[in-house]
Design a protein around this motif. Structure first.
Motif, PDB file in Angstrom:
ATOM      1  N   LEU A 253       2.946   1.816  -3.359  1.00 18.87           N
ATOM      2  CA  LEU A 253       2.015   2.225  -4.408  1.00 18.87           C
ATOM      3  C   LEU A 253       1.473   3.817  -4.194  1.00 18.87           C
ATOM      4  O   LEU A 253       1.639   4.663  -5.299  1.00 18.87           O
ATOM      5  CB  LEU A 253       0.669   1.765  -4.584  1.00 18.87           C
ATOM      6  N   MET A 254       1.692   4.228  -3.319  1.00 19.86           N
ATOM      7  CA  MET A 254       1.273   5.622  -2.820  1.00 19.86           C
ATOM      8  C   MET A 254       2.574   6.753  -2.853  1.00 19.86           C
ATOM      9  O   MET A 254       2.400   7.764  -3.219  1.00 19.86           O
ATOM     10  CB  MET A 254       0.639   5.829  -1.577  1.00 19.86           C
ATOM     11  N   PHE A 255       3.736   6.059  -2.260  1.00 24.04           N
ATOM     12  CA  PHE A 255       4.901   7.040  -2.131  1.00 24.04           C
ATOM     13  C   PHE A 255       6.212   6.592  -2.771  1.00 24.04           C
ATOM     14  O   PHE A 255       7.024   7.451  -2.486  1.00 24.04           O
ATOM     15  CB  PHE A 255       5.252   6.989  -0.296  1.00 24.04           C
TER      16      PHE A 255
ATOM     17  N   ALA B 153       0.793  -1.355  -0.016  1.00 25.76           N
ATOM     18  CA  ALA B 153      -0.020  -0.047   0.011  1.00 25.76           C
ATOM     19  C   ALA B 153       0.784   1.276   0.128  1.00 25.76           C
ATOM     20  O   ALA B 153       0.709   2.210  -1.073  1.00 25.76           O
ATOM     21  CB  ALA B 153      -0.886   0.058   1.306  1.00 25.76           C
ATOM     22  N   VAL B 154       1.796   1.194   0.918  1.00 31.18           N
ATOM     23  CA  VAL B 154       2.680   2.443   1.015  1.00 31.18           C
ATOM     24  C   VAL B 154       3.521   2.641  -0.247  1.00 31.18           C
ATOM     25  O   VAL B 154       3.727   3.569  -0.759  1.00 31.18           O
ATOM     26  CB  VAL B 154       3.542   2.329   2.170  1.00 31.18           C
TER      27      VAL B 154
END
Length: 500
Positions: free
Chosen positions: A375-377, A372-373
């Motif tokens: 993909l976002m950061f 999750a992190v």
């Protein structure tokens, strides 16, 4: 399997505070891994003092997630800069950077992220399955067997460290020697304190850890700061999320590489770099078109990334079962336990089962946080690759001073940290690895206490180690690991070899 401990572990991890620590640790690990020249071990050493005021499960969750995040973060610099962010990402450069040059940086990072997630999840599940089986085995361990385990840990780490077996064992021996500073555990007599009151309680493990791993890293970055050219990263212009058809094609390769990483992690002293090259070679061997490797083949990218993340869980298996750190990073995780008064060893599973299962579940949950992190950061992490080495080195030194002072609010610890830092820098320049020394510091108190207890049990005779089948096998294995790694043995064998 103790279901109550298993349930308590997952409930500890799923509290909002621990989840925030896992997400934060994963993000920080990605940033550290993306910075060329930094390592997960250095970041773990710097963050260790922060865990003093935390619950053991919370502190371990944060450190484990940082370890997971840094294992993936190294691929960011490898793909965009042609420079491995961590040693384990060296194999990622071969096909990751060519993909980036072809305008497929997003695709390369997406495949790297997904492969890292799959490899890490596989190793977490393997750790969860292996832990209860190992818990049954370790019930047979007493002081005699614990001493044999400590001896095996020193010899394996020493013989498998970088450089010669002699330098590795010497480094481990120095660690054992340093661990004896302070009051004798049985008689209460001061040893090697030189009349200095600050040494009566022994040398703080955390102070030594920060100095050995962080200060040399900062000095090496300062050396490179005036020599390295300005880094220009390729831009991410395409989609980061890999396509479903690419995932289906890569899954057999990812699964095979994950198994390779788990097995490699089981061997103390090896690491993600060894597993990555092994997995890359196997991916190339199984490929129908080997000519594409080194030119941007996605299989050559996915294999090392799956392998180096699966090493995380694999290296924790001997760490949890025997108290033998599978890598320098897991040695720091054991250090975090020692900070909270939990001694490493086979009793970890039985006496501190809740904390142990919290760590295991944290590794599994951290991989979902990584996906999750990541993909976002990931796009934001690209900016970290542009930070000058000199600035990073100064920041590391400041954090070292703050962290070592915060342990006991003592400037003596700060001076001791710098002394260990300079010694660690000399060791690296001399071709010696500081990792065996850290293992010696960890296993020293366990070895000394268990040896003295064994002597009391056996009436002062060394035959007590021969009478225990487990201890005898472990000691013979320790002797074999040293002998087979000694170049002198091969020289003697070749001397007496009959000519054809």
């Amino acid at each position: 399997m103790d279901s109550s401990m298993l349930l308590a572990g997952i409930l500890n991890v799923l509290t909002w505070w621990n989840l925030l620590l896992i997400i934060g640790g994963t993000l920080l690990g990605m940033f550290v891994g993306a910075m060329p020249g930094l390592s997960a071990t250095m970041a773990l050493a710097l963050l260790l003092p922060i865990t003093f005021s935390m619950d053991p499960g919370a502190g371990l969750s944060m450190l484990a997630s940082l370890y997971v995040g840094a294992s993936y973060g190294g691929s960011i610099a490898a793909i965009l800069l042609n420079t491995p962010g961590t040693p384990a990402a060296a194999a990622t450069v071969l096909d990751g950077y060519p993909l980036s040059q072809q305008g497929k940086a997003g695709k390369a990072l997406g495949i790297s992220l997904f492969a890292s997630f799959c490899g890490g999840l596989m190793s977490g599940i393997a750790l969860l399955v292996a832990a209860p089986l190992l818990g049954i085995l370790v019930l047979k361990f007493g002081p005699i067997e614990l001493f044999a385990v400590a001896v095996l840990g020193i010899t394996i780490i020493g013989s498998l460290s970088q450089g010669s077996v002699v330098s590795g064992l010497l480094s481990g021996g120095i660690g054992l020697l340093v661990s004896t500073v302070g009051m004798d555990l049985i008689t209460g007599t001061p040893r090697m304190t030189f009349g200095h009151m600050n040494l009566f309680s022994g040398i703080s493990f955390t102070v030594a850890l920060i100095g050995l791993f962080s200060i040399p890293q900062a000095l090496l970055l300062i050396e490179k700061s005036g020599l390295s050219a300005k880094r220009v990263a390729n831009k991410i212009t395409d989609r980061l999320l890999p396509k479903l058809k690419d995932i289906k094609i890569l899954m057999p390769n990812i699964f095979r590489s994950g198994v390779i990483g788990i097995i490699t992690g089981l061997i103390p002293g090896t690491g993600g770099d060894t597993a990555s090259w092994f997995a890359y070679n196997e991916a190339k061997r199984f490929s129908k078109d080997k000519s594409r490797f080194g030119k941007g083949d996605v299989a050559g990218l996915a294999a090392p990334e799956a392998a180096n993340n699966s090493v995380v869980g694999g290296s924790l298996i001997p760490t949890i079962a025997l108290g033998i750190p599978g890598s320098s990073s897991t040695a720091i995780l054991l250090g975090a336990l020692m900070v909270h008064g939990i001694l490493p060893g086979p009793n970890l599973l039985t006496e501190h089962g809740e904390v142990t299962y919290t760590l295991i579940w944290a590794v599994i949950v951290a991989n979902f946080a990584l996906l999750a992190v990541g993909l976002m950061f990931t796009r934001l992490c690209v900016s970290v690759t542009k930070v000058p080495d000199g600035f990073v080195a100064c920041a590391i030194i400041v954090l070292c001073v703050v962290g070592s002072f915060a342990i006991n609010n003592s400037f003596f610890d700060v001076g001791l940290m710098f002394a260990f830092g300079l010694f660690g820098y000399w060791m690296i320049k001399a071709g010696m690895s500081p990792a065996p020394m850290v293992v010696g510091l960890i296993l020293g108190p366990v070895m000394e206490t268990s040896f003295q207890q064994s002597m009391l049990i056996g009436g002062g005779t060394f035959m007590v180690f021969v009478k225990s089948p487990i201890a005898l096998c472990l000691l013979l294995l320790a002797a074999f690991s040293v002998i087979q790694s000694t170049p002198l043995l091969g020289a003697v064998a070749s001397k007496f070899k009959k000519p054809a």
